[in-house]
Design an enzyme around this catalytic site. Structure first.
Site, PDB file in Angstrom:
ATOM      1  N   HIS A 130      18.497  55.947   1.175  1.00  0.00           N
ATOM      2  CA  HIS A 130      19.757  55.802   0.444  1.00  0.00           C
ATOM      3  C   HIS A 130      20.910  56.660   0.961  1.00  0.00           C
ATOM      4  O   HIS A 130      21.542  57.401   0.220  1.00  0.00           O
ATOM      5  CB  HIS A 130      19.543  56.088  -1.049  1.00  0.00           C
ATOM      6  CG  HIS A 130      18.751  55.038  -1.755  1.00  0.00           C
ATOM      7  ND1 HIS A 130      18.781  53.707  -1.414  1.00  0.00           N
ATOM      8  CD2 HIS A 130      17.919  55.120  -2.825  1.00  0.00           C
ATOM      9  CE1 HIS A 130      17.994  53.015  -2.227  1.00  0.00           C
ATOM     10  NE2 HIS A 130      17.459  53.851  -3.087  1.00  0.00           N
ATOM     11  N   ARG A 165      16.670  51.644   3.483  1.00  0.00           N
ATOM     12  CA  ARG A 165      16.198  52.360   4.664  1.00  0.00           C
ATOM     13  C   ARG A 165      16.723  51.741   5.947  1.00  0.00           C
ATOM     14  O   ARG A 165      16.736  50.518   6.097  1.00  0.00           O
ATOM     15  CB  ARG A 165      14.664  52.373   4.682  1.00  0.00           C
ATOM     16  CG  ARG A 165      14.054  53.123   3.502  1.00  0.00           C
ATOM     17  CD  ARG A 165      12.587  52.753   3.308  1.00  0.00           C
ATOM     18  NE  ARG A 165      11.973  53.546   2.253  1.00  0.00           N
ATOM     19  CZ  ARG A 165      11.998  53.209   0.950  1.00  0.00           C
ATOM     20  NH1 ARG A 165      12.629  52.108   0.555  1.00  0.00           N
ATOM     21  NH2 ARG A 165      11.405  53.972   0.049  1.00  0.00           N
ATOM     22  N   GLU A 185      18.644  46.358  -7.646  1.00  0.00           N
ATOM     23  CA  GLU A 185      19.626  46.962  -6.746  1.00  0.00           C
ATOM     24  C   GLU A 185      20.222  45.864  -5.852  1.00  0.00           C
ATOM     25  O   GLU A 185      19.608  45.443  -4.875  1.00  0.00           O
ATOM     26  CB  GLU A 185      18.964  48.045  -5.900  1.00  0.00           C
ATOM     27  CG  GLU A 185      18.264  49.129  -6.720  1.00  0.00           C
ATOM     28  CD  GLU A 185      17.299  49.929  -5.878  1.00  0.00           C
ATOM     29  OE1 GLU A 185      17.667  50.336  -4.746  1.00  0.00           O
ATOM     30  OE2 GLU A 185      16.150  50.135  -6.323  1.00  0.00           O
ATOM     31  N   HIS A 241      22.147  52.227  -8.743  1.00  0.00           N
ATOM     32  CA  HIS A 241      20.714  52.478  -8.949  1.00  0.00           C
ATOM     33  C   HIS A 241      20.419  52.789 -10.422  1.00  0.00           C
ATOM     34  O   HIS A 241      19.732  53.763 -10.734  1.00  0.00           O
ATOM     35  CB  HIS A 241      20.270  53.633  -8.053  1.00  0.00           C
ATOM     36  CG  HIS A 241      18.848  53.572  -7.615  1.00  0.00           C
ATOM     37  ND1 HIS A 241      17.793  53.638  -8.491  1.00  0.00           N
ATOM     38  CD2 HIS A 241      18.295  53.438  -6.385  1.00  0.00           C
ATOM     39  CE1 HIS A 241      16.656  53.587  -7.824  1.00  0.00           C
ATOM     40  NE2 HIS A 241      16.933  53.457  -6.529  1.00  0.00           N
ATOM     41  N   ASP A 279       8.400  47.215  -5.236  1.00  0.00           N
ATOM     42  CA  ASP A 279       9.418  47.961  -4.496  1.00  0.00           C
ATOM     43  C   ASP A 279       9.790  47.066  -3.318  1.00  0.00           C
ATOM     44  O   ASP A 279       9.447  47.335  -2.176  1.00  0.00           O
ATOM     45  CB  ASP A 279       8.865  49.309  -4.026  1.00  0.00           C
ATOM     46  CG  ASP A 279       9.949  50.263  -3.534  1.00  0.00           C
ATOM     47  OD1 ASP A 279      11.110  49.828  -3.423  1.00  0.00           O
ATOM     48  OD2 ASP A 279       9.626  51.444  -3.259  1.00  0.00           O
TER      49      ASP A 279
END
Length: 339
Positions: free
Chosen positions: A106, A86, A305, A177, A241
């Site tokens: 993304h 972001r 990631e 991803h 996350d």
């Protein structure tokens, strides 16, 4: 390693979608589409000598183009760019000029994950994909040429080498991803064991945007330094996350994460030249279809990631994520399976 290129019979904007299979001497196989650089299979032998696919995805390209899937869209197995994660409020400045992109995750509404990439000729058995992103695409400046090369070694290493050049200063922060589950029967990944050599994580605001502050993992749920089950300390309704700053020299290839699963005996090691690993346990994963047609539910996979600092373009203390003419963006990430 050998390669095999197969037409899917599908076209987008006049460009044909192919599946390319890479195999090695161990009998392992990786399948990659030139649409979105999707890794849809990574099949290896587990600790019982059985062939096992550790990647979430669909049996064919139609699954990735299905309207219901795209409505939920969890980015299964795709490349992410021009800018992963972001950017705060979709705003940034380069050399005094302000830019505003549509706020999204993304890289925009139709990022690199929704493009058909060109397949370039290679000398050795590998796959090199190229995409030329025109200036102004998703409001990013500069024409950006990106190449991504996939190799499958005889040690069950899936090696991703990224390179990019531009004709004007532009932000770039690429990642892949892929969703992993090392249990041959799938299910919740809370029982997977994870170790991450990361002494600090990045503070995020309520919208998951990185603020610029580093927080020590010690004494928090984010401490994976010594290794533990993923579900040991998590909130089972939230999972993880979160972005972690790796304990290695900047730009050096080093360990980002090591995950193991007892029933299969499989171990996944992730190595990268990137400074950050974003660890995501798929809270928002929800698909009606899947390879076994049972669909995927939240927390049935994890992603590592590898990338630069999210929102780094707006935090001057972080390493730059601006690529300039004459420079070459380069990074390597390796997913290694063993048992």
């Amino acid at each position: 390693m050998k390669e095999n290129q197969i037409s899917t019979g599908r076209f987008i904007d006049g460009k044909e979608i192919f599946a390319v299979e890479l195999t090695n001497s161990l009998g392992s196989k990786v399948k990659i589409y030139n649409y979105g650089a999707i890794v849809s299979e990574f099949i290896v032998k587990n600790g019982h000598g059985e062939q096992q696919d550790v990647i979430l995805g669909f049996n064919d390209i139609d699954g990735y183009l299905n309207e219901d899937y795209l409505a939920e869209y969890p980015y299964l197995g795709v490349i992410v760019g021009r800018y992963s994660n972001r950017i705060k409020d979709g705003k940034y400045s380069i050399d005094g000029k302000d830019y505003q992109m549509e706020q999204s995750l993304h890289g925009g509404v139709a990022g690199f994950d929704k493009k058909v990439w060109d397949i370039l000729p290679t000398i050795d058995p590998s796959l090199t994909l190229q995409y030329i992103s025109p200036a102004g695409e998703e409001s990013f400046p500069g024409n950006l040429t990106v190449q991504l090369t996939f190799k499958l070694s005889d040690e069950d290493e899936l090696i991703l080498d990224y390179k990019a050049v531009t004709d004007a200063p532009t932000p770039i922060n690429l990642t892949h991803h892929s969703y992993f589950n090392l249990n041959k029967n799938g299910g919740n990944v809370g029982d997977h064991h994870l170790r991450m050599p990361a002494s600090n994580y990045l503070e995020q605001d309520a919208n998951y945007v990185v603020t610029g502050k580093l927080i020590p993992v010690e004494g928090t749920i984010h401490d994976f330094l010594g290794g533990k089950k993923i579900g040991q300390d998590w909130d089972p309704k939230e999972g993880y996350d979160q972005s972690y700053v790796l304990d290695k020299p900047y730009g050096h290839l080093g360990l980002a994460a090591e995950a193991t699963e007892a029933s299969s005996g499989l171990k996944l090691e992730v190595y990268t030249t990137e400074p950050v690993a974003h660890f995501y346990t798929s809270k928002y994963l929800n698909t009606a279809d899947s390879k076994d047609h049972k669909g995927y539910k939240p927390f049935e996979a994890f992603c590592v990631e590898t990338q630069h600092y999210p929102n780094g373009i707006n935090v001057s203390e972080f390493p730059t994520t601006i690529l300039r003419p004459g420079e070459t963006y380069a990074q390597t990430t390796i997913f290694k399976l063993s048992h």
